[in-house]
Design a protein around this motif. Structure first.
Motif, PDB file in Angstrom:
ATOM      1  N   ASP A  74      45.226  49.189  62.160  1.00 20.34           N
ATOM      2  CA  ASP A  74      46.666  49.041  61.976  1.00 20.34           C
ATOM      3  C   ASP A  74      46.996  48.433  60.621  1.00 20.34           C
ATOM      4  O   ASP A  74      47.940  48.836  59.957  1.00 20.34           O
ATOM      5  CB  ASP A  74      47.264  48.186  63.090  1.00 20.34           C
ATOM      6  CG  ASP A  74      47.292  48.902  64.432  1.00 20.34           C
ATOM      7  OD1 ASP A  74      47.135  50.136  64.446  1.00 20.34           O
ATOM      8  OD2 ASP A  74      47.470  48.221  65.463  1.00 20.34           O
ATOM      9  N   LEU A  75      46.210  47.455  60.193  1.00 14.89           N
ATOM     10  CA  LEU A  75      46.444  46.841  58.887  1.00 14.89           C
ATOM     11  C   LEU A  75      46.212  47.834  57.751  1.00 14.89           C
ATOM     12  O   LEU A  75      46.961  47.857  56.764  1.00 14.89           O
ATOM     13  CB  LEU A  75      45.558  45.614  58.706  1.00 14.89           C
ATOM     14  CG  LEU A  75      45.958  44.391  59.539  1.00 14.89           C
ATOM     15  CD1 LEU A  75      44.924  43.289  59.391  1.00 14.89           C
ATOM     16  CD2 LEU A  75      47.321  43.895  59.127  1.00 14.89           C
ATOM     17  N   LEU A 113      46.635  51.066  57.956  1.00 17.55           N
ATOM     18  CA  LEU A 113      47.776  51.975  57.993  1.00 17.55           C
ATOM     19  C   LEU A 113      48.991  51.327  57.336  1.00 17.55           C
ATOM     20  O   LEU A 113      49.721  51.968  56.564  1.00 17.55           O
ATOM     21  CB  LEU A 113      48.091  52.371  59.441  1.00 17.55           C
ATOM     22  CG  LEU A 113      49.231  53.358  59.633  1.00 17.55           C
ATOM     23  CD1 LEU A 113      48.919  54.675  58.915  1.00 17.55           C
ATOM     24  CD2 LEU A 113      49.455  53.609  61.107  1.00 17.55           C
ATOM     25  N   LEU A 114      49.230  50.049  57.622  1.00 19.58           N
ATOM     26  CA  LEU A 114      50.336  49.334  57.008  1.00 19.58           C
ATOM     27  C   LEU A 114      50.183  49.286  55.489  1.00 19.58           C
ATOM     28  O   LEU A 114      51.140  49.517  54.749  1.00 19.58           O
ATOM     29  CB  LEU A 114      50.428  47.918  57.576  1.00 19.58           C
ATOM     30  CG  LEU A 114      51.502  47.023  56.975  1.00 19.58           C
ATOM     31  CD1 LEU A 114      52.883  47.585  57.276  1.00 19.58           C
ATOM     32  CD2 LEU A 114      51.375  45.617  57.506  1.00 19.58           C
ATOM     33  N   LEU A 115      48.989  49.007  55.003  1.00 15.91           N
ATOM     34  CA  LEU A 115      48.757  48.986  53.555  1.00 15.91           C
ATOM     35  C   LEU A 115      48.996  50.356  52.928  1.00 15.91           C
ATOM     36  O   LEU A 115      49.521  50.460  51.815  1.00 15.91           O
ATOM     37  CB  LEU A 115      47.339  48.498  53.255  1.00 15.91           C
ATOM     38  CG  LEU A 115      47.097  47.008  53.473  1.00 15.91           C
ATOM     39  CD1 LEU A 115      45.621  46.690  53.302  1.00 15.91           C
ATOM     40  CD2 LEU A 115      47.931  46.195  52.506  1.00 15.91           C
ATOM     41  N   VAL A 131      51.145  52.635  54.020  1.00 15.86           N
ATOM     42  CA  VAL A 131      52.594  52.833  53.980  1.00 15.86           C
ATOM     43  C   VAL A 131      53.211  52.044  52.834  1.00 15.86           C
ATOM     44  O   VAL A 131      54.058  52.549  52.091  1.00 15.86           O
ATOM     45  CB  VAL A 131      53.226  52.436  55.340  1.00 15.86           C
ATOM     46  CG1 VAL A 131      54.734  52.385  55.242  1.00 15.86           C
ATOM     47  CG2 VAL A 131      52.792  53.403  56.427  1.00 15.86           C
ATOM     48  N   ILE A 132      52.776  50.806  52.642  1.00 18.36           N
ATOM     49  CA  ILE A 132      53.300  49.992  51.547  1.00 18.36           C
ATOM     50  C   ILE A 132      52.933  50.610  50.197  1.00 18.36           C
ATOM     51  O   ILE A 132      53.760  50.692  49.296  1.00 18.36           O
ATOM     52  CB  ILE A 132      52.776  48.548  51.659  1.00 18.36           C
ATOM     53  CG1 ILE A 132      53.412  47.859  52.875  1.00 18.36           C
ATOM     54  CG2 ILE A 132      53.053  47.760  50.388  1.00 18.36           C
ATOM     55  CD1 ILE A 132      52.802  46.525  53.210  1.00 18.36           C
TER      56      ILE A 132
END
Length: 177
Positions: A24-25, A27-29, A31-32
């Motif tokens: 999840d982390l 994936l978040l990175l 997106v950012i």
């Protein structure tokens, strides 16, 4: 002996959850990182050289940024006409009547949250209906404790047509204290 299989199962679940957290982390990175790319790279569009039919670069409109400090205005609650008159006079006085709102936060003053937020939402709809430069700006109503009857409107303006994102000289901000 009975405790050992449970301990192994708990440890296995912990490792599994840690793996999902890591995924999840990542994936978040991603997106950012994609969100921080220039618009041309995000959409895959390439920059086209200007053609004779397009205006010279100096007259093309700048991309619209956002002034990061809000201009604050306070109106007394009342009829739609009264609120619009107060707000319009304050916009003209601050020299920002011709600016377009990026987004608006309104804080209705009341002893209780319900009536305060209702007052803020009502003022937001009056602004939307009365000022075309505020029509497409997202607006949020909030409550601020105190005696009823006033709404503070914090307006985050879009950049000036020339691309200037500095704080308008005639404004004051609730951030100032």
């Amino acid at each position: 002996m009975r405790g050992r299989p449970r301990e192994r199962a708990a440890a296995g679940r912990t490792v599994l959850l840690a793996g999902w957290l890591f995924a999840d982390l990542l994936l978040l990175l991603l997106v950012i990182a994609l969100g921080s790319l220039p618009r041309e790279q995000r959409t895959g569009a390439s920059h086209k050289p200007s053609t004779p039919s397009s205006p010279p670069p100096s007259t093309q409109p700048a991309e619209r940024g956002l002034v990061l400090k809000p201009c604050s205005f306070t109106v007394r609650t009342g009829s739609a006409g009264s609120v619009r008159q107060q707000f319009g006079a304050q916009l003209r006085g601050a020299g920002v009547a011709d600016r377009t709102a990026g987004f608006v936060l309104s804080f209705g003053t009341a002893p209780d949250p319900g009536p305060g937020q209702d007052a803020a939402d009502k003022v937001n709809s009056m602004i939307t209906d009365g000022f075309s430069r505020f029509r497409h700006a997202p607006k949020r109503g909030y409550w601020k404790g105190g005696p009823s009857g006033k709404v503070r409107i914090d307006v985050f303006f879009l950049a000036a047509p020339d691309g200037n994102t500095s704080f308008p000289k005639g404004c004051h901000s609730s951030d100032d204290g």
